[in-house]
Design a protein around this motif. Structure first.
Motif, PDB file in Angstrom:
ATOM      1  N   LEU A   7      34.373  34.304  12.855  1.00 13.01           N
ATOM      2  CA  LEU A   7      34.358  35.450  13.767  1.00 13.01           C
ATOM      3  C   LEU A   7      34.117  36.762  13.049  1.00 13.01           C
ATOM      4  O   LEU A   7      33.446  37.653  13.572  1.00 13.01           O
ATOM      5  CB  LEU A   7      35.665  35.509  14.558  1.00 13.01           C
ATOM      6  CG  LEU A   7      35.847  34.439  15.623  1.00 13.01           C
ATOM      7  CD1 LEU A   7      37.167  34.640  16.355  1.00 13.01           C
ATOM      8  CD2 LEU A   7      34.697  34.428  16.608  1.00 13.01           C
ATOM      9  N   ALA A   8      34.664  36.892  11.855  1.00 12.73           N
ATOM     10  CA  ALA A   8      34.449  38.120  11.093  1.00 12.73           C
ATOM     11  C   ALA A   8      32.972  38.285  10.760  1.00 12.73           C
ATOM     12  O   ALA A   8      32.400  39.364  10.937  1.00 12.73           O
ATOM     13  CB  ALA A   8      35.292  38.111   9.830  1.00 12.73           C
ATOM     14  N   GLY A   9      32.368  37.225  10.291  1.00  8.54           N
ATOM     15  CA  GLY A   9      30.937  37.300   9.967  1.00  8.54           C
ATOM     16  C   GLY A   9      30.084  37.561  11.189  1.00  8.54           C
ATOM     17  O   GLY A   9      29.160  38.386  11.156  1.00  8.54           O
ATOM     18  N   ALA A  10      30.390  36.890  12.285  1.00  4.03           N
ATOM     19  CA  ALA A  10      29.619  37.082  13.513  1.00  4.03           C
ATOM     20  C   ALA A  10      29.819  38.485  14.077  1.00  4.03           C
ATOM     21  O   ALA A  10      28.863  39.114  14.547  1.00  4.03           O
ATOM     22  CB  ALA A  10      30.021  36.039  14.545  1.00  4.03           C
ATOM     23  N   ALA A  11      31.045  38.978  14.038  1.00  2.00           N
ATOM     24  CA  ALA A  11      31.325  40.305  14.580  1.00  2.00           C
ATOM     25  C   ALA A  11      30.559  41.381  13.826  1.00  2.00           C
ATOM     26  O   ALA A  11      30.068  42.341  14.425  1.00  2.00           O
ATOM     27  CB  ALA A  11      32.832  40.586  14.529  1.00  2.00           C
ATOM     28  N   HIS A  12      30.436  41.198  12.534  1.00  2.00           N
ATOM     29  CA  HIS A  12      29.725  42.198  11.727  1.00  2.00           C
ATOM     30  C   HIS A  12      28.210  42.064  11.864  1.00  2.00           C
ATOM     31  O   HIS A  12      27.509  43.052  12.087  1.00  2.00           O
ATOM     32  CB  HIS A  12      30.142  42.088  10.269  1.00  2.00           C
ATOM     33  CG  HIS A  12      29.525  43.122   9.394  1.00  2.00           C
ATOM     34  ND1 HIS A  12      29.768  44.470   9.542  1.00  2.00           N
ATOM     35  CD2 HIS A  12      28.656  43.015   8.374  1.00  2.00           C
ATOM     36  CE1 HIS A  12      29.081  45.139   8.646  1.00  2.00           C
ATOM     37  NE2 HIS A  12      28.399  44.282   7.928  1.00  2.00           N
ATOM     38  N   GLN A  13      27.705  40.846  11.730  1.00  3.11           N
ATOM     39  CA  GLN A  13      26.260  40.639  11.732  1.00  3.11           C
ATOM     40  C   GLN A  13      25.649  40.744  13.130  1.00  3.11           C
ATOM     41  O   GLN A  13      24.611  41.367  13.307  1.00  3.11           O
ATOM     42  CB  GLN A  13      25.912  39.274  11.123  1.00  3.11           C
ATOM     43  CG  GLN A  13      26.196  39.166   9.655  1.00  3.11           C
ATOM     44  CD  GLN A  13      25.344  40.093   8.831  1.00  3.11           C
ATOM     45  OE1 GLN A  13      24.148  40.215   9.033  1.00  3.11           O
ATOM     46  NE2 GLN A  13      25.975  40.789   7.895  1.00  3.11           N
ATOM     47  N   ALA A  14      26.278  40.131  14.113  1.00  2.50           N
ATOM     48  CA  ALA A  14      25.678  40.069  15.445  1.00  2.50           C
ATOM     49  C   ALA A  14      26.024  41.282  16.313  1.00  2.50           C
ATOM     50  O   ALA A  14      25.202  41.729  17.102  1.00  2.50           O
ATOM     51  CB  ALA A  14      26.114  38.787  16.150  1.00  2.50           C
ATOM     52  N   PHE A  15      27.257  41.781  16.174  1.00  2.00           N
ATOM     53  CA  PHE A  15      27.700  42.834  17.074  1.00  2.00           C
ATOM     54  C   PHE A  15      27.838  44.192  16.393  1.00  2.00           C
ATOM     55  O   PHE A  15      28.148  45.185  17.045  1.00  2.00           O
ATOM     56  CB  PHE A  15      29.029  42.445  17.727  1.00  2.00           C
ATOM     57  CG  PHE A  15      28.951  41.138  18.470  1.00  2.00           C
ATOM     58  CD1 PHE A  15      28.136  41.000  19.580  1.00  2.00           C
ATOM     59  CD2 PHE A  15      29.671  40.040  18.037  1.00  2.00           C
ATOM     60  CE1 PHE A  15      28.042  39.792  20.257  1.00  2.00           C
ATOM     61  CE2 PHE A  15      29.597  38.831  18.709  1.00  2.00           C
ATOM     62  CZ  PHE A  15      28.773  38.705  19.822  1.00  2.00           C
ATOM     63  N   GLY A  16      27.642  44.234  15.077  1.00  2.00           N
ATOM     64  CA  GLY A  16      27.657  45.495  14.358  1.00  2.00           C
ATOM     65  C   GLY A  16      29.009  46.185  14.309  1.00  2.00           C
ATOM     66  O   GLY A  16      29.070  47.403  14.192  1.00  2.00           O
ATOM     67  N   LEU A  17      30.098  45.428  14.405  1.00  2.00           N
ATOM     68  CA  LEU A  17      31.422  46.034  14.296  1.00  2.00           C
ATOM     69  C   LEU A  17      31.596  46.638  12.910  1.00  2.00           C
ATOM     70  O   LEU A  17      31.061  46.118  11.927  1.00  2.00           O
ATOM     71  CB  LEU A  17      32.517  44.982  14.525  1.00  2.00           C
ATOM     72  CG  LEU A  17      33.127  44.935  15.930  1.00  2.00           C
ATOM     73  CD1 LEU A  17      32.121  44.427  16.925  1.00  2.00           C
ATOM     74  CD2 LEU A  17      34.359  44.094  15.921  1.00  2.00           C
ATOM     75  N   PRO A  18      32.364  47.714  12.825  1.00  2.00           N
ATOM     76  CA  PRO A  18      32.596  48.315  11.507  1.00  2.00           C
ATOM     77  C   PRO A  18      33.382  47.375  10.592  1.00  2.00           C
ATOM     78  O   PRO A  18      34.116  46.498  11.061  1.00  2.00           O
ATOM     79  CB  PRO A  18      33.398  49.579  11.815  1.00  2.00           C
ATOM     80  CG  PRO A  18      33.826  49.493  13.225  1.00  2.00           C
ATOM     81  CD  PRO A  18      33.001  48.452  13.895  1.00  2.00           C
ATOM     82  N   VAL A  19      33.232  47.581   9.311  1.00  4.89           N
ATOM     83  CA  VAL A  19      33.856  46.711   8.319  1.00  4.89           C
ATOM     84  C   VAL A  19      35.379  46.667   8.487  1.00  4.89           C
ATOM     85  O   VAL A  19      35.984  45.605   8.352  1.00  4.89           O
ATOM     86  CB  VAL A  19      33.463  47.150   6.891  1.00  4.89           C
ATOM     87  CG1 VAL A  19      34.215  46.368   5.849  1.00  4.89           C
ATOM     88  CG2 VAL A  19      31.973  47.002   6.690  1.00  4.89           C
ATOM     89  N   ASN A  20      36.005  47.790   8.808  1.00  3.19           N
ATOM     90  CA  ASN A  20      37.462  47.802   8.988  1.00  3.19           C
ATOM     91  C   ASN A  20      37.902  46.889  10.124  1.00  3.19           C
ATOM     92  O   ASN A  20      38.899  46.182  10.013  1.00  3.19           O
ATOM     93  CB  ASN A  20      37.968  49.224   9.234  1.00  3.19           C
ATOM     94  CG  ASN A  20      37.879  50.087   7.998  1.00  3.19           C
ATOM     95  OD1 ASN A  20      37.777  49.573   6.885  1.00  3.19           O
ATOM     96  ND2 ASN A  20      37.907  51.380   8.189  1.00  3.19           N
TER      97      ASN A  20
END
Length: 90
Positions: A54-67
């Motif tokens: 989920l962390a990888g998907a949230a960052h790569q697919a949805f552009g969530l901030p690193v924090n």
């Protein structure tokens, strides 16, 4: 920057594959034996693996901030390790 992202994505993929295999083998062991601790072990590793996914998907697919990504991953990994600890205690 591109090399860094590629390396992180590759490591997340390896983590997903290995975590998935551990979860799969633990689930099969639980089905064979019916042992509750092994069932909890499978659930715990599932949470740890899910956290990475989920962390990888949230960052790569949805552009969530690193924090936010770190918060999601850390929470799920902490829950997973808590369940794994319980499985070893039981």
């Amino acid at each position: 920057m591109t090399d860094y992202v590629t390396f992180v994505v590759a490591l997340k993929a390896v983590t997903l594959v290995l975590g998935g295999l551990i979860t799969y083998f633990a689930t099969n062991a639980y089905r064979r034996t019916g042992s509750r601790p092994i069932g909890f072990l499978a659930v715990g590793f599932g949470f740890v693996t899910l956290g990475s996914l989920l962390a990888g998907a949230a960052h790569q697919a949805f552009g969530l901030p690193v924090n936010a990504v770190l918060l999601i991953e850390s929470a799920l990994v902490a829950i997973g390790f808590g369940v794994i600890t319980y499985s070893l205690y039981e």
